[in-house]
Design an enzyme around this catalytic site. Structure first.
Site, PDB file in Angstrom:
ATOM      1  N   ARG A 225       1.440  -6.792  -9.283  1.00  0.00           N
ATOM      2  CA  ARG A 225       1.821  -6.152  -8.019  1.00  0.00           C
ATOM      3  C   ARG A 225       1.939  -7.139  -6.865  1.00  0.00           C
ATOM      4  NH1 ARG A 225      -3.381  -2.796  -5.575  1.00  0.00           N
ATOM      5  NH2 ARG A 225      -4.907  -4.465  -5.710  1.00  0.00           N
TER       6      ARG A 225
ATOM      7  N   GLN B  11      -8.340  -7.809  -8.297  1.00  0.00           N
ATOM      8  CA  GLN B  11      -8.346  -6.381  -8.654  1.00  0.00           C
ATOM      9  C   GLN B  11      -6.921  -5.931  -8.986  1.00  0.00           C
ATOM     10  OE1 GLN B  11     -10.700  -3.338  -7.611  1.00  0.00           O
ATOM     11  NE2 GLN B  11      -9.331  -2.132  -6.356  1.00  0.00           N
TER      12      GLN B  11
ATOM     13  N   ARG C  83       0.846  -1.199   0.000  1.00  0.00           N
ATOM     14  CA  ARG C  83       0.000   0.000   0.000  1.00  0.00           C
ATOM     15  C   ARG C  83       0.879   1.247   0.000  1.00  0.00           C
ATOM     16  NH1 ARG C  83      -4.617   0.655  -1.606  1.00  0.00           N
ATOM     17  NH2 ARG C  83      -5.485  -1.042  -0.336  1.00  0.00           N
TER      18      ARG C  83
ATOM     19  N   HIS D 216       0.606   2.937 -10.474  1.00  0.00           N
ATOM     20  CA  HIS D 216      -0.313   3.415  -9.433  1.00  0.00           C
ATOM     21  C   HIS D 216       0.434   4.277  -8.404  1.00  0.00           C
ATOM     22  CE1 HIS D 216      -3.517   3.364  -6.533  1.00  0.00           C
ATOM     23  NE2 HIS D 216      -4.223   2.477  -7.190  1.00  0.00           N
TER      24      HIS D 216
ATOM     25  N   GLU E 158      -1.795   8.412 -11.666  1.00  0.00           N
ATOM     26  CA  GLU E 158      -1.518   7.070 -12.175  1.00  0.00           C
ATOM     27  C   GLU E 158      -1.588   7.021 -13.706  1.00  0.00           C
ATOM     28  OE1 GLU E 158      -4.477   4.549 -10.286  1.00  0.00           O
ATOM     29  OE2 GLU E 158      -4.518   5.834  -8.537  1.00  0.00           O
TER      30      GLU E 158
ATOM     31  N   ASP F  72     -11.908   9.927  -7.659  1.00  0.00           N
ATOM     32  CA  ASP F  72     -11.501   8.680  -8.317  1.00  0.00           C
ATOM     33  C   ASP F  72     -11.900   8.782  -9.791  1.00  0.00           C
ATOM     34  OD1 ASP F  72     -10.704   6.146  -8.898  1.00  0.00           O
ATOM     35  OD2 ASP F  72     -11.975   5.129  -7.420  1.00  0.00           O
TER      36      ASP F  72
HETATM   37  C1  BG6 Z   1      -7.283   3.313  -7.816  1.00  0.00           C
HETATM   38  C2  BG6 Z   1      -8.711   3.079  -8.208  1.00  0.00           C
HETATM   39  O1  BG6 Z   1      -6.458   3.250  -8.943  1.00  0.00           O
HETATM   40  O2  BG6 Z   1      -6.885   2.304  -6.887  1.00  0.00           O
HETATM   41  C3  BG6 Z   1      -9.571   3.117  -6.955  1.00  0.00           C
HETATM   42  O3  BG6 Z   1      -9.116   4.059  -9.136  1.00  0.00           O
HETATM   43  C4  BG6 Z   1      -9.066   2.110  -5.939  1.00  0.00           C
HETATM   44  O4  BG6 Z   1     -10.920   2.833  -7.323  1.00  0.00           O
HETATM   45  C5  BG6 Z   1      -7.600   2.367  -5.673  1.00  0.00           C
HETATM   46  O5  BG6 Z   1      -9.809   2.241  -4.738  1.00  0.00           O
HETATM   47  C6  BG6 Z   1      -6.962   1.405  -4.666  1.00  0.00           C
HETATM   48  O6  BG6 Z   1      -7.088   0.090  -5.082  1.00  0.00           O
HETATM   49  P1  BG6 Z   1      -6.506  -1.092  -4.204  1.00  0.00           P
HETATM   50  O7  BG6 Z   1      -6.873  -2.369  -4.902  1.00  0.00           O
HETATM   51  O8  BG6 Z   1      -5.024  -0.891  -4.136  1.00  0.00           O
HETATM   52  O9  BG6 Z   1      -7.158  -0.958  -2.842  1.00  0.00           O
END
Ligand code: BG6
Length: 321
Positions: free
Chosen positions: A103, A98, A74, A183, A295, A228
């Site tokens: 990653r 997701q 994170r 990201h 991003e 977002d």
């Molecule tokens: C961003 C998305 O790129 O990543 C958001 O646009 C999302 O919708 C965020 O909440 C974090 O994603 P994750 O999977 O790292 O919690």
């Protein structure tokens, strides 16, 4: 013939300071003679720290980020591939998590190139290459996305600059569709005093407003709540590769200049207080005030890569602080 005034070779000091690169326990650190430094975890090839010469950290990293390979890191710069966001139903990526698998898998360090080999005169940059292929994935992930691919991710540390480039190769005999994105969690002092310019007139999909499409009417986007958005700025049709610049300002002063190379989209994300409160690996809880994700990526549609073909996209962050 012995010439009297023959030119002599330019002396090269054997003591000229060189970038220092160290890899231990799957964590790579690189430092330039100027003091600029970068840290990259092989897990996700995630850049977790980028400091400029004066020691200022440029990236936000959650103090609760899992750094043990148990989940995506994170903060820093997680890499998104081959799907951005939750995968769509009935799609080749449907069974992936997701933001895909890049990653949360262990990459290989392929090697470094210093300024000299990069064609620059001074020792003021170092390029670090990382690779990921099906051989680095477990059986279950390979089954979920059964394509023969090769990724090479290059991180170039310069004086006050960080360049990132992703090279995607289709090494198989069938085409595949992918999305890719950097990201990047930029560290800012106060999100309420932060603004982004360079997006005026750009269409964007607003995930906070039912994924409807709007057009940015502000020349300076500021932040007062959860944001977002996926922007797809119009490009000059004559330009072969769009090179689009965004400028981040803090308290009216430029803090980052972000350029995108051959990447059509840029997501702007800040989860704000409530969303961040619900994220177990996001600490401190008021940390939403001190980050802004800018991003660059190719995510508003799918990029199709035919068998044997390759694709490349990149971005560069320049710190003005
Ligand atoms: C961003 C998305 O790129 O990543 C958001 O646009 C999302 O919708 C965020 O909440 C974090 O994603 P994750 O999977 O790292 O919690």
């Amino acid at each position: 013939m012995d010439r009297k005034n023959k030119p002599s070779a330019i002396p090269v000091s054997p003591f000229a300071p060189q970038p220092i690169v160290d890899l231990s326990d799957n964590v790579l650190t690189a430092r330039l003679p100027s003091g600029d430094s970068v840290t990259v975890y092989l897990y996700g090839a995630t850049v977790t720290s980028w400091k400029t010469a004066n020691g200022t950290e440029q990236l936000f990293l959650s103090t609760a980020a899992a750094l043990d390979g148990s989940k995506p890191i994170r903060g820093g710069i997680p890499l998104v591939f081959p799907v951005f966001g939750p995968p769509p139903q009935n799609h080749a990526t449907s069974n992936l998590p997701q933001h895909g698998f890049a990653r949360n898998n262990l990459w290989e360090f392929l090697g470094k190139s210093s300024s000299e080999s990069l064609g620059s005169k001074a020792d003021d940059s170092v390029k670090l290459d990382f690779g990921l292929s099906p051989a680095n994935l477990d059986e279950a992930t390979r089954k979920k996305w059964p394509y023969e691919f090769g990724l090479v991710y290059s991180v170039t540390l310069g004086k006050g600059k960080l360049g990132i480039q992703l090279h995607v190769q289709n090494k198989g005999d069938k085409s595949f569709d992918f999305q890719a994105l950097f990201h990047t969690y930029l560290a800012v002092k106060d999100i309420s005093k932060t603004a982004v310019s360079g997006l005026k007139s750009s269409p964007y999909v607003d995930k906070v407003r039912s994924a409807q499409t709007f057009t940015e009417d502000s020349s300076s986007l500021s932040f007062s709540g959860e944001t977002d958005r996926v922007y797809t700025p119009p490009t000059d049709s004559k330009a072969e590769k769009p090179l689009v610049t965004l400028v981040v300002t803090e308290g009216g002063k430029e803090s980052f200049v972000v350029t995108r190379d051959a990447l059509p989209d840029v997501t702007v994300w800040n989860g704000w207080a409530d969303k961040i409160k619900a994220m177990g690996d996001f600490e401190p809880k008021d940390g939403w005030k001190r980050y802004l994700c800018i991003e660059p990526g190719a995510v508003s549609s799918w990029t199709k890569l035919e068998a044997g073909d390759a694709w490349e996209g990149g971005a560069a962050y320049e710190s003005k602080l």
